[in-house]
Write an enzyme that holds these catalytic residues in place. Structure first.
Site, PDB file in Angstrom:
ATOM      1  N   GLY A  31      15.811  71.663  73.109  1.00  0.00           N
ATOM      2  CA  GLY A  31      15.243  70.575  73.893  1.00  0.00           C
ATOM      3  C   GLY A  31      13.748  70.691  74.112  1.00  0.00           C
ATOM      4  O   GLY A  31      13.051  71.438  73.433  1.00  0.00           O
ATOM      5  N   TYR A  32      13.265  69.906  75.078  1.00  0.00           N
ATOM      6  CA  TYR A  32      11.828  69.752  75.336  1.00  0.00           C
ATOM      7  C   TYR A  32      11.149  69.371  74.022  1.00  0.00           C
ATOM      8  O   TYR A  32      10.271  70.055  73.517  1.00  0.00           O
ATOM      9  CB  TYR A  32      11.217  71.008  75.950  1.00  0.00           C
ATOM     10  CG  TYR A  32      10.090  70.677  76.915  1.00  0.00           C
ATOM     11  CD1 TYR A  32      10.372  70.061  78.140  1.00  0.00           C
ATOM     12  CD2 TYR A  32       8.772  70.960  76.608  1.00  0.00           C
ATOM     13  CE1 TYR A  32       9.354  69.731  79.021  1.00  0.00           C
ATOM     14  CE2 TYR A  32       7.756  70.633  77.475  1.00  0.00           C
ATOM     15  CZ  TYR A  32       8.045  70.019  78.683  1.00  0.00           C
ATOM     16  OH  TYR A  32       7.021  69.684  79.552  1.00  0.00           O
ATOM     17  N   LEU A  33      11.601  68.242  73.484  1.00  0.00           N
ATOM     18  CA  LEU A  33      11.256  67.842  72.131  1.00  0.00           C
ATOM     19  C   LEU A  33       9.767  67.552  71.950  1.00  0.00           C
ATOM     20  O   LEU A  33       9.099  67.056  72.857  1.00  0.00           O
ATOM     21  CB  LEU A  33      12.061  66.597  71.745  1.00  0.00           C
ATOM     22  CG  LEU A  33      13.589  66.707  71.821  1.00  0.00           C
ATOM     23  CD1 LEU A  33      14.223  65.425  71.307  1.00  0.00           C
ATOM     24  CD2 LEU A  33      14.109  67.919  71.056  1.00  0.00           C
ATOM     25  N   HIS A  37      10.265  68.633  66.273  1.00  0.00           N
ATOM     26  CA  HIS A  37      11.692  68.302  66.347  1.00  0.00           C
ATOM     27  C   HIS A  37      11.948  66.898  65.796  1.00  0.00           C
ATOM     28  O   HIS A  37      12.928  66.669  65.075  1.00  0.00           O
ATOM     29  CB  HIS A  37      12.183  68.332  67.802  1.00  0.00           C
ATOM     30  CG  HIS A  37      12.085  69.663  68.459  1.00  0.00           C
ATOM     31  ND1 HIS A  37      11.286  69.886  69.562  1.00  0.00           N
ATOM     32  CD2 HIS A  37      12.693  70.846  68.196  1.00  0.00           C
ATOM     33  CE1 HIS A  37      11.420  71.145  69.942  1.00  0.00           C
ATOM     34  NE2 HIS A  37      12.254  71.748  69.133  1.00  0.00           N
ATOM     35  N   GLN A 148      10.203  75.380  59.583  1.00  0.00           N
ATOM     36  CA  GLN A 148       9.698  76.622  59.016  1.00  0.00           C
ATOM     37  C   GLN A 148       8.962  77.474  60.043  1.00  0.00           C
ATOM     38  O   GLN A 148       8.816  78.680  59.847  1.00  0.00           O
ATOM     39  CB  GLN A 148       8.772  76.335  57.823  1.00  0.00           C
ATOM     40  CG  GLN A 148       8.360  77.607  57.077  1.00  0.00           C
ATOM     41  CD  GLN A 148       7.296  77.367  56.042  1.00  0.00           C
ATOM     42  OE1 GLN A 148       7.454  76.507  55.179  1.00  0.00           O
ATOM     43  NE2 GLN A 148       6.198  78.115  56.112  1.00  0.00           N
ATOM     44  N   LYS A 149       8.501  76.886  61.144  1.00  0.00           N
ATOM     45  CA  LYS A 149       7.825  77.700  62.161  1.00  0.00           C
ATOM     46  C   LYS A 149       8.703  78.881  62.564  1.00  0.00           C
ATOM     47  O   LYS A 149       8.228  79.996  62.729  1.00  0.00           O
ATOM     48  CB  LYS A 149       7.479  76.871  63.404  1.00  0.00           C
ATOM     49  CG  LYS A 149       6.745  77.703  64.469  1.00  0.00           C
ATOM     50  CD  LYS A 149       6.500  76.910  65.728  1.00  0.00           C
ATOM     51  CE  LYS A 149       7.749  76.765  66.564  1.00  0.00           C
ATOM     52  NZ  LYS A 149       8.187  78.061  67.182  1.00  0.00           N
ATOM     53  N   SER A 186       7.590  74.295  72.040  1.00  0.00           N
ATOM     54  CA  SER A 186       7.822  73.979  73.452  1.00  0.00           C
ATOM     55  C   SER A 186       7.087  74.959  74.359  1.00  0.00           C
ATOM     56  O   SER A 186       6.718  74.618  75.487  1.00  0.00           O
ATOM     57  CB  SER A 186       9.327  74.004  73.743  1.00  0.00           C
ATOM     58  OG  SER A 186      10.009  73.083  72.928  1.00  0.00           O
TER      59      SER A 186
END
Length: 282
Positions: A31-33, A37, A148-149, A186
């Site tokens: 979450g916390y898009l 994302h 990829q991060k 995030s």
């Protein structure tokens, strides 16, 4: 778009989609898009009939003293962004739904989890592989999308899916960056203004290292030393690791050859950031 909290209801929706001959694309998140994302959601939307996003801050992948309680959460804002990106279903279970009383089963991927973040965050990948296995079993996607991060995570999950004969594709999509090069995360919201400015050294050091490789440098130790010195030029940077490894077994390599992952983790204050590049050398 619907937000679903329980496994039974989600499975009913997936079953109906399957009966209608639809393919399912899945984006697992905490979450916390951010736009990173959303890029995964767009890809899933383009390649599948039904797009499912999970939002679950997984306690199993946080170690003692890490930021589980403080990890940012905003389901309402996430839902609005997800719907705009074409998401059909959000699965946002509680911890109790995912790990009911008496839960005692875990998934381990060996070797690939022993270096990089696995060395500095014991138990982290056990938590990741366990929750993603559960999510794959619940959603039964045709394709799952990762950025990829989190390269080590994505490579570990791809290995897990192959080893356990999971009937899906694990797709690794490019890192999405801010205009100044910082990889979107995030956790970037934790950074002070000064830390945020200095954090751009991560992508800058990787970009400069890539240029050196492009111009013929193949000595992994020299590239590692260059990146380390570049990052240490910023006074707030505290290096966890700088590593050059192969993308199959995530083992350190002395010579840059074939497909190679250059990865790093650095703390700015209490915030731990990761970044990487993958280079191809013939």
């Amino acid at each position: 778009m619907q937000i679903i909290r329980d496994i039974t209801t989600l499975r009913q929706h997936i079953k109906k989609a399957r009966q209608a001959g639809k393919t399912v694309g899945f984006v697992p998140t905490m979450g916390y898009l951010h736009p990173g994302h959303l890029s995964l959601l767009h890809q899933a939307r383009n390649e599948n009939d039904l797009t499912v996003l999970s939002i679950f801050v997984n306690p199993l992948q946080f170690g003692v003293g890490e930021d589980y309680e403080e990890y940012p959460r905003d389901l309402e804002a996430d839902a609005a962004q997800a719907e705009t990106a074409g998401c059909d279903l959000i699965f946002a279970p509680t911890v109790k739904e995912m790990y009911p009383k008496g839960y005692a089963t875990f998934v381990d991927v060996e070797r690939l989890t022993e270096t990089l973040c696995g060395a500095s965050r014991p138990g982290h990948f056990r938590g990741v592989t366990t929750v993603v296995t559960k999510l794959f079993n619940i959603v039964t996607p045709d394709r799952a999308y990762f950025g990829q991060k989190d390269a080590q995570q994505a490579l570990v999950l791809r290995k897990m899916a192959r080893d356990l004969n999971m009937d899906l594709q694990v797709l690794i999509m490019p890192t999405i960056r801010e205009k100044d090069g910082l990889a979107m995360s995030s956790r970037n919201t934790y950074l002070s203004p000064e830390e945020r400015t200095q954090a751009t050294v991560l992508s800058r050091s990787l970009r400069q290292a890539q240029e050196k490789i492009k111009h013929g440098e193949r000595d992994a130790n020299k590239i590692t030393e260059f990146i380390t010195q570049t990052i240490q030029s910023e006074p707030l940077a505290n290096i966890d690791y700088v590593a050059i490894v192969d993308t199959d077994e995530i083992k350190p390599t002395e010579t840059i050859n074939g497909q190679t992952l250059i990865a790093l983790a650095v703390r700015f204050g209490k915030t731990r950031l990761i970044d990487n590049i993958i280079v191809e050398v013939s």
